[in-house]
Design an enzyme around this catalytic site. Structure first.
Site, PDB file in Angstrom:
ATOM      1  N   HIS A   1       0.826  -1.211   0.000  1.00 17.82           N
ATOM      2  CA  HIS A   1       0.000   0.000   0.000  1.00 17.82           C
ATOM      3  C   HIS A   1       0.858   1.258   0.000  1.00 17.82           C
ATOM      4  O   HIS A   1       1.938   1.301   0.576  1.00 17.82           O
ATOM      5  CB  HIS A   1      -1.001   0.004   1.158  1.00 17.82           C
ATOM      6  CG  HIS A   1      -0.411  -0.008   2.537  1.00 17.82           C
ATOM      7  ND1 HIS A   1      -0.034   1.142   3.202  1.00 17.82           N
ATOM      8  CD2 HIS A   1      -0.162  -1.024   3.399  1.00 17.82           C
ATOM      9  CE1 HIS A   1       0.406   0.840   4.404  1.00 17.82           C
ATOM     10  NE2 HIS A   1       0.355  -0.478   4.559  1.00 17.82           N
TER      11      HIS A   1
ATOM     12  N   ASP B   1      -0.097   4.333   1.138  1.00 19.74           N
ATOM     13  CA  ASP B   1      -0.352   5.331   2.188  1.00 19.74           C
ATOM     14  C   ASP B   1       0.378   5.016   3.482  1.00 19.74           C
ATOM     15  O   ASP B   1       0.778   3.870   3.749  1.00 19.74           O
ATOM     16  CB  ASP B   1      -1.847   5.456   2.458  1.00 19.74           C
ATOM     17  CG  ASP B   1      -2.485   4.155   2.947  1.00 19.74           C
ATOM     18  OD1 ASP B   1      -2.145   3.086   2.410  1.00 19.74           O
ATOM     19  OD2 ASP B   1      -3.321   4.212   3.865  1.00 19.74           O
TER      20      ASP B   1
ATOM     21  N   GLU C   1      -5.083   2.014   2.638  1.00 21.07           N
ATOM     22  CA  GLU C   1      -5.068   0.749   3.374  1.00 21.07           C
ATOM     23  C   GLU C   1      -5.226   0.992   4.863  1.00 21.07           C
ATOM     24  O   GLU C   1      -5.903   0.231   5.562  1.00 21.07           O
ATOM     25  CB  GLU C   1      -3.759   0.000   3.092  1.00 21.07           C
ATOM     26  CG  GLU C   1      -3.718  -1.428   3.621  1.00 21.07           C
ATOM     27  CD  GLU C   1      -3.237  -1.542   5.069  1.00 21.07           C
ATOM     28  OE1 GLU C   1      -3.377  -2.640   5.649  1.00 21.07           O
ATOM     29  OE2 GLU C   1      -2.725  -0.542   5.615  1.00 21.07           O
TER      30      GLU C   1
ATOM     31  N   ASP D   1       3.352  -6.716   3.721  1.00 20.73           N
ATOM     32  CA  ASP D   1       2.849  -5.741   4.699  1.00 20.73           C
ATOM     33  C   ASP D   1       2.766  -6.318   6.099  1.00 20.73           C
ATOM     34  O   ASP D   1       1.841  -6.013   6.850  1.00 20.73           O
ATOM     35  CB  ASP D   1       1.474  -5.241   4.240  1.00 20.73           C
ATOM     36  CG  ASP D   1       0.976  -4.054   5.058  1.00 20.73           C
ATOM     37  OD1 ASP D   1       1.801  -3.348   5.652  1.00 20.73           O
ATOM     38  OD2 ASP D   1      -0.251  -3.844   5.108  1.00 20.73           O
TER      39      ASP D   1
END
Length: 375
Positions: A77, A79, A140, A164
């Site tokens: 992601h 962000d 996310e 992640d």
């Protein structure tokens, strides 16, 4: 094969690009430029209009140069959480951390940097590989909103890997909980706290009584519940007529999560009614549980690549959520891989250079193993 200097430069560049949730526009532009220069076809979906973010999700494709083999998806992601603007990364003694006023953003730009370096190596060394799809999502950190609104018609991957997880490289997350969030407004009646408190109905007191009746924290090895935010009252001399509670429930078993959410809601309803107040309640399921069987091809491939790179593989469950939940829900078998970021969501966040190198090597090994080659 990994160019450490190039990898570190890419990571440092990415974390300096402001991209708090909803404001990923410059990050998307940076990645689109890098991926296009690598020869990938890049599109932006229409998730911006659904999430309110500056941009949609990025989907990049690289055709395979070998016959057969699965189409692999790698995802991270774009962000970061706040404070994530003006990040100043520092490298010292093999560790990268922020200067201390912000998060570092290794969550999840370490995953992005690893993917980009792996693809760069494939291209410059003309290594055999199957078809690849890279997915970089927005928002996310605000409930997996980007992945939920991803245009899945643009994907045809057979399996996927999300980068992640804060655990060491070699960790394979195959199971995660579903999550409900709830917001309850307890409505009482205002009155002067000194001259006529008996005329009021104290909303804070009602909420307090309800909370004491709830089971919170870790309920069993699969289930948790929490009240995380309480707001209410306007002055110490006013009986408060309104208080808001916000919380969540999670469980690896959907039935347990549903049962616990209902128990909390029932307690709120009953306690409010007993006290003469009113209740406004909103419950939302944020994401479903995920469970990828250990014999699934995506896990077998991850284990094979871990062995080839000398990583200690560990298959385990987690108490958190990731975009992998959404990919699995939409039919793409997907696991979440450890990338070694530590203390994420804090200004003490850091990552070891050795882990950044290891996860990049791991991504490359997965790609080559899927193509039938040796790492």
């Amino acid at each position: 094969m990994i160019n450490q200097e190039r990898l570190l430069a890419c990571f440092m560049e990415l974390v300096k690009v402001d991209s708090e949730s909803g404001f990923e526009g410059q990050m998307a532009a940076t990645l689109k430029d890098k991926l296009t220069k690598l020869g990938l076809a890049v599109v932006t979906d229409n998730a911006a209009g659904k999430t309110g973010a500056e941009t949609g999700n990025l989907i990049a494709g690289l055709p395979g140069n070998t016959d057969g083999g699965p189409t692999l998806m790698f995802s991270a992601h774009m962000d970061t959480i706040a404070p994530g603007c003006g990040i100043n990364p520092l490298l010292e003694n093999g560790i990268i951390r922020s200067a201390g006023a912000t998060v570092l953003g290794a969550d999840d730009k370490a995953g992005i940097a690893a993917i980009i370096e792996a693809v760069t190596i494939l291209q410059e060394e003309k290594l055999p590989h199957g078809s690849l799809q890279l997915v970089f999502t927005v928002c996310e950190e605000t409930g997996l909103s980007g992945a939920k609104n991803l245009d899945f018609s643009l994907l045809d991957a057979d399996m996927g890997f999300v980068l992640d997880c804060g655990d060491p490289p070699g960790t394979i997350i195959n199971r995660g909980p579903s999550q409900d969030k709830f917001k309850a407004e307890v409505l009482g009646k205002a009155a002067h706290a000194g001259s006529s408190p008996e005329q009021g109905i104290n909303a804070i007191q009602i909420a307090s009584r309800a909370i004491t009746r709830m089971q919170l924290g870790r309920l069993d090895e699969e289930t948790t519940a929490n009240i995380g935010v309480i707001t209410g009252g306007i002055a110490i001399n006013v009986v408060p007529d309104r208080v808001t509670l916000q919380g969540e429930t999670r469980s690896l078993q959907d039935e347990k999560r549903i049962k616990q959410t209902k128990a909390i809601c029932d307690i709120l309803q009953e306690t409010t009614k007993e006290s003469g107040g009113r209740l406004l309640l909103k419950v939302e399921t944020i994401y479903p549980a995920m469970h990828v069987a250990e014999e699934a091809p995506v896990i077998k491939l991850a284990l094979q690549a871990a062995q080839q790179t000398g990583l200690t593989a560990q298959i385990r469950s987690t108490g958190g959520g990731s975009d992998a939940h959404i990919f699995n829900e939409r039919g793409i078998p997907c696991v979440n891989l450890g990338i070694g970021m530590q203390k994420p969501h804090t200004t003490e966040e850091f990552i070891k250079v050795a882990d950044l190198l290891a996860v990049t090597d791991y991504v490359l090994a997965i790609i080559q193993a899927a193509a039938g080659g040796k790492h």
